[in-house]
Design a protein around this motif. Structure first.
Motif, PDB file in Angstrom:
ATOM      1  N   ALA A 747       0.878  -1.171   0.000  1.00 49.91           N
ATOM      2  CA  ALA A 747       0.000   0.000   0.000  1.00 49.91           C
ATOM      3  C   ALA A 747       0.915   1.220   0.000  1.00 49.91           C
ATOM      4  N   THR A 748       0.648   2.148  -0.913  1.00 45.85           N
ATOM      5  CA  THR A 748       1.429   3.381  -0.990  1.00 45.85           C
ATOM      6  C   THR A 748       0.487   4.541  -0.721  1.00 45.85           C
ATOM      7  N   LEU A 749       0.627   5.161   0.428  1.00 47.83           N
ATOM      8  CA  LEU A 749      -0.238   6.279   0.772  1.00 47.83           C
ATOM      9  C   LEU A 749       0.591   7.561   0.727  1.00 47.83           C
ATOM     10  N   ALA A 750       0.079   8.528  -0.025  1.00 45.99           N
ATOM     11  CA  ALA A 750       0.850   9.739  -0.272  1.00 45.99           C
ATOM     12  C   ALA A 750       0.295  10.899   0.562  1.00 45.99           C
ATOM     13  N   GLN A 801       6.146  16.060  -0.767  1.00 51.41           N
ATOM     14  CA  GLN A 801       5.300  14.857  -0.796  1.00 51.41           C
ATOM     15  C   GLN A 801       6.055  13.678  -0.201  1.00 51.41           C
ATOM     16  N   PHE A 802       5.368  12.942   0.653  1.00 47.80           N
ATOM     17  CA  PHE A 802       5.911  11.704   1.215  1.00 47.80           C
ATOM     18  C   PHE A 802       5.021  10.561   0.763  1.00 47.80           C
ATOM     19  N   GLU A 803       5.645   9.514   0.262  1.00 48.77           N
ATOM     20  CA  GLU A 803       4.863   8.323  -0.095  1.00 48.77           C
ATOM     21  C   GLU A 803       5.245   7.203   0.862  1.00 48.77           C
ATOM     22  N   ILE A 804       4.287   6.802   1.692  1.00 54.44           N
ATOM     23  CA  ILE A 804       4.550   5.844   2.758  1.00 54.44           C
ATOM     24  C   ILE A 804       4.130   4.456   2.283  1.00 54.44           C
ATOM     25  N   ASN A 805       5.072   3.540   2.222  1.00 53.99           N
ATOM     26  CA  ASN A 805       4.795   2.175   1.786  1.00 53.99           C
ATOM     27  C   ASN A 805       4.738   1.237   2.974  1.00 53.99           C
ATOM     28  N   VAL A 806       3.614   0.549   3.120  1.00 53.15           N
ATOM     29  CA  VAL A 806       3.495  -0.491   4.139  1.00 53.15           C
ATOM     30  C   VAL A 806       2.891  -1.711   3.454  1.00 53.15           C
TER      31      VAL A 806
END
Lengths: 981, 91
Positions: A747-750, A801-806
């Motif tokens: 999941a990539t939440l920006a 922008q930060f793209e958080i991958n979990v």
């Protein structure tokens, strides 16, 4: 009274009610709609396609050209052949192409005016202003049935099957083929269109092995059913034969509904195939031969013996061969009175006349039918000699005709078989068979049971032996009596004095012998041209009854033999298939499966309106109460630029490229360099095809010494993955690289906007978010909220922008935490439309929107590749003169003169201000938006020599209107990248 | 709808595969002339008869391999490994 009290294969214990054109009628189980109509004395069932002439039932099988009916209801179906439609309780059918009613059809006026409507009339007369003005009314007047409007409630299924020997056709030849192959041990599939095996054994009188033909067929069927290596598919029409002995069979299971399928499509792979598809009888071509009540002789016999129906009380037969004479005699003896037999052949040397005369039938050799009378049903025929003399009207209420036979070579030809025309038999016969395909029985032009049995058994045995089985020890059955002979004297059309009326060749398409003459005169002498010019052989029957007559008549008109004229190409399907059959279960999401974002359900709760973007369902925008799309999109843009926006960017591709040669490989895949990227850093990458055309862009990150994470654009991930695999496996197979598509695993939440950093801080992370230690275009591993995450600093919005991958499963929980943490700044969910407009303001391209199949990286302003001193995919193509020439369309920005007017995508840039089409466009708008942040109307576009024309004002044209814009660099917002810090 | 022998999975239906066109087209060095490069990009043999071509078992194991296929009869020889030299064309 046209139904006989006894005989036939109908079940008199099961009467069925049905309606035809609203009239209540009845028949029996085992009837077709056609046989039930004939049993009620109804021949007139429809109006013809073009001239709206009254038409009746011609055949008793799938070759029917005329009797097409509309079935009512949700499960309704147009163009259904009454001759194969099984009668069911409550069936409601109507005629087609008649208004207001079948009996009084307004369209019949066209028939009176027929000299105005020869073949291809619309090619000649409907040129000005153009054909499309006339098309709607022509289409209405010349029509078949009406497609049902609702969703088809029926169930359609598909099955695969494999066998050693597939036998198509369960007549005498097919039965023997299946028996012989099965006896040897081969796995056999036997397909037949009818409910019972036996073919003509079921309705032609004969004796085999001391049994009546029907009993013999039942016995043979029982023997086959007793074998475990035989699959019998009845009610199953073979419709296509393809390369590699791959067959499509369409089964209509009995009693559909209640969870049972209406149709089942079998996809059969056979090692060997035996075709025993039989023959079609041909109509004779004579004046006014299309009246209701005129039908094929074999059809009349089948209606008598199979359905116990007499097609009339007083028949006249018109024949050119002994098979037709025998059928007339059989009908007469079974109680369907034949008053006269008109035979084109002279009496000399045949026993036909004596046999007919002995039965009390008037026999007129050397004669033809010159005309017929009777509007809604034939009531008499005019007979004359070949010299036109001796004319006489004979009263009748039905005419049976036999113009010879055409083997059903369709499947044989679909598989690649070649034909030859046999002059003495007057038929196209299989000549050279493709590998693994054999033919037997009537398909080979064989008449008589002995020949069918022998050929079938031989073909079945040979097919099994080709599969490696032993020769079967089976005796071929013996039929009683003398084998019949055809003794045909072809009569392709009636050419005697006084034969002035139209002679119909193709009933379904209303093609006459004169139409064929006209086509020949106008130079359409190739059989393929003839088909397209006159439409002969088109439609639902594909000319099964008419093609050979048409070919022969074209031959007569052009002094060629049928062999020299040749046939049109035989293509699947052999008989019409419904779309449901092909679709099977692949409907809706099963037809087009969609990817969903890991947070899909939460986005729905947020009020997202979803959009299909390629294979992804993505939030388009998030309307608040009372908000229109445009309002919502512009609010999302404003609030992101002013605060912080959140979006699920999981659709962005994630390809893991690992191995010793990973960097070298990416150096070749991208126009820019990957191998010198530091670990922990991210770089923008543009890739080209080998033709030097921009293929996709995205970012790649160096995870380790030998590992990269490549992020293609959402819609291109699959294509980029395949592109990489092909180059790796085919061009550089020795390189040690593995590419894995791990897109769905993350999941990539920006988080984007000036408050993005504050939001992440509030959420809690052990990653130092300070811009100096965690710069744009880098990534960090660490904890975000409760999760271990990998955070990328990349941007498609032009904001920090930060793209958080979990891991994908944690996506929903992380989204919830981001929303909570974002409250102080009113963090908003950002839809795809707003995202795409934000990137336009920033001048970030979207490959495929802002480029096309001619756009090079240079055209887009990317020339990093020039500093690369080694090869990569597409490099050499970028050095071609075409890629280097002046005047190429280059990416530019456009600022509209009117800040409130959104420049339409696709608007053409005119060669100069004031120019109007027709003019050669200098380029076009590729993406555009109204920018609230800038107070401008901005667009990206391609413009010839665009980079040299900055500052110029251009005029653009779209849909009849024009507007002006100023050419600028393709970046509108924050060219210094201060917002990316 | 012929059958294609995959080196890993054996004979499978054609619909599981995608065809990559003519095989063993040598990619010229960057120094190649425009004509040589254009021929590499666009020149194809397109024979009526035996054709050496590459296929991918795209709806299966994903492997690329080469085949000899007769363009008239669809007779097939192979599979052959990508790295191997082109086999002799059957008589």
């Amino acid at each position: 009274m046209t139904r006989f009290a006894t005989g036939g294969r109908i079940d008199r214990a099961q009467p069925l009610r049905f309606r035809f054109n609203g009239r209540a009628l009845h028949g029996y189980a085992g009837d077709t709609l056609a046989s039930a109509l004939l049993a009620s004395g109804i021949h007139f069932v429809g109006r013809s396609f073009k001239y709206h002439r009254p038409r009746g039932i011609v055949s008793a099988g799938h070759d029917e050209p005329n009797a097409l009916v509309q079935i009512a209801g949700a499960q309704g179906e147009p163009n259904t052949r009454a001759t194969v439609l099984e009668l069911t309780e409550g069936l409601a059918a109507t005629s087609q192409n008649a208004w207001p009613s079948l009996a009084f059809d307004a369209g019949a006026l066209i028939d009176a005016l027929h000299p105005l409507f020869p073949a291809g009339f619309y090619y000649k007369t409907m040129i000005r202003p153009n054909w499309h003005v006339f098309e709607p009314s022509i289409r209405r007047a010349a029509g078949l049935g009406v497609a049902p409007a609702g969703i088809d409630p029926d169930l359609y299924v598909q099955r695969y099957a494999h066998c050693d020997v597939l036998v198509v056709g369960g007549g005498p030849a097919g039965l023997m083929a299946a028996q012989a192959a099965a006896e040897s041990g081969a796995r056999v599939v036997l397909a037949d269109e009818n409910g019972d095996l036996g073919g003509t054994l079921l309705w032609r009188e004969a004796v085999a092995e001391g049994l009546a033909a029907g009993a013999f067929a039942a016995q043979a069927t029982a023997q086959l059913r007793g074998r475990s290596n035989v699959t019998i598919l009845t009610r199953t029409q073979a419709t296509g034969l393809y390369d590699g002995n791959y067959a499509l069979l369409c089964e209509r299971p009995a009693a559909p509904g209640g969870g049972r399928p209406a149709l089942r499509l079998w996809k059969v792979r056979a090692r060997q195939i035996v075709l025993a598809t039989g023959l079609h009888e041909r109509p004779l071509v004579f004046p006014n031969n299309d009246r209701p009540g005129i039908l094929l002789a074999s059809a009349a016999l089948k209606y008598r013996n199979h359905y116990a129906v007499g097609v009339g009380a007083r028949l006249v037969a018109f024949i050119n061969n002994d098979m037709g004479a025998a059928d007339a005699l059989a009908l007469h003896r079974s109680g369907v009175t034949v008053a006269a037999v008109i035979d084109i052949r002279d009496a000399d040397g045949t026993a036909t006349g004596a046999a007919l005369a002995g039965a009390g039938i008037a026999y007129r050799p050397g004669s033809v039918i010159r005309d017929t009378a009777g509007r809604r049903r034939v009531r008499s025929v005019q007979v004359c000699g070949l010299d036109g003399g001796g004319s006489q009207w004979i009263a009748c209420d039905a005419v049976i005709m036999s113009g010879g036979f055409s083997p059903a070579v369709h499947l044989f030809c679909q598989a690649g078989g070649k034909l030859r025309f046999d002059e003495s038999a007057a038929m196209f016969l299989p000549d050279r068979a493709p590998d693994g395909v054999r033919t037997a029985g009537g398909l080979n032009g064989a008449f008589g049971l002995d020949a069918a049995f022998a050929q079938g058994a031989e073909a079945g045995a040979a097919a099994a032996m080709d599969c490696g089985f032993q020769a079967p020890s089976q005796r071929t059955p013996i039929a009683a009596g003398k084998s019949p002979a055809q003794n045909i004297a072809p009569l392709w059309r009636v050419d005697v004095a006084g034969a002035t009326k139209r002679q119909w060749v193709d009933f379904q398409n209303d093609v006459t012998d004169k139409d064929i003459g006209l086509a020949a005169r106008e130079g359409y002498t190739s059989v393929e041209q003839l088909k397209r010019y006159t439409t002969t052989g088109m439609g639902t029957d594909q000319g099964k009854t008419s093609n050979v007559n048409a070919i022969a008549i074209l031959g007569l008109r052009t002094q060629r033999t049928p062999q020299a004229v040749g046939t049109t190409t035989y293509r699947p399907p052999y008989t019409p298939l419904t779309f449901g059959t092909f679709a099977g279960q692949a409907r809706g999401l099963l037809q087009k499966p969609m990817y969903r974002l890991p947070t899909h359900d939460m986005q729905a709760q947020e009020g997202a309106v979803f959009l299909e973007a390629g294979r992804w369902q993505r939030p388009d925008f998030y309307p608040r109460p009372g908000e229109a799309r445009e309002d919502a999109v512009r609010r999302e843009m404003r609030e992101t630029r002013g605060g912080v926006g959140l979006f699920d960017a999981s659709s962005l591709g994630k390809l893991l490229v690992s191995g010793r040669d990973a960097g070298r490989f990416l150096d070749h895949v991208y126009i820019n360099r990957a191998s010198n990227l530091a670990q922990g850093r991210v770089r923008y990458g543009l890739m080209a095809s080998e033709h030097g055309i921009a293929l996709d862009d995205g970012v790649f990150a160096r995870l380790g010494e030998h590992q990269y994470l490549v992020s293609p654009s959402s819609g291109m991930t699959g294509a980029v993955f395949a592109h990489m695999q092909e180059w790796l496996r085919c061009e550089w197979p020795s390189w040690q690289v593995a590419v894995q598509n791990v897109t769905p695993q993350w999941a990539t939440l920006a988080v984007a906007g000036p408050k993005a950093r504050a939001l992440l801080t509030a959420l809690g992370t052990d990653i130092d978010l300070d811009a100096k230690s965690f710069a744009h275009m880098s990534f960090r591993d660490g904890r975000v909220g409760a999760w271990r995450a990998r955070v990328f600093r990349v941007s498609f919005t032009g904001e920090t922008q930060f793209e958080i991958n979990v891991p994908a499963a944690f996506g929903p929980a992380l989204w919830r935490e981001l929303r909570n943490a974002g409250r102080p700044w009113n963090a908003v969910p950002l839809g795809l439309e707003a995202l795409l407009r934000l990137r336009i303001e920033k001048g970030y391209i979207h490959v495929g929107s802002d480029s096309d199949g001619t756009t090079t990286p240079d055209d887009l302003g990317f020339s990093q590749w020039r500093s690369k001193d080694f090869d990569f995919i597409g490099r050499r193509s970028l050095l071609r003169p075409e890629a280097q020439r002046e005047g190429r369309h280059q990416l530019v920005g456009l600022v509209g003169t009117d800040p409130a007017f959104r420049m339409p995508v696709g608007a053409h840039i005119l060669p100069r201000i004031g120019a109007r089409p027709p003019a050669t466009a200098q380029g076009r708008v590729t993406s555009s938006c109204i920018s609230d942040a800038l107070g401008q109307s901005v667009a990206l576009g391609l413009l010839a020599s665009g980079r040299a024309r900055l500052g110029e004002t251009v005029e653009l044209y779209f849909g009849g209107g024009t507007f002006q814009a100023r050419v600028v660099k393709p970046v509108f917002l924050d060219p210094e990248n201060q917002r990316l810090v | 709808m012929f059958l294609i022998p995959c080196p890993h999975c054996g004979e499978r239906a054609q619909m599981e595969f995608s065809c990559g066109g003519e095989a063993v087209i040598v990619r010229p060095a960057s120094a190649a002339s425009d004509e040589a490069w254009a021929d590499y990009l666009f020149g194809r043999a397109n024979p009526k008869g035996w054709h050496y071509e590459r296929w991918c078992h795209v709806h299966g194991c994903g492997e690329w391999f080469n085949l000899l296929r007769h363009t008239v009869t669809h007779a097939i020889r192979g599979p052959f490994a990508i790295r191997d030299a082109a086999p002799k064309v059957p008589q």
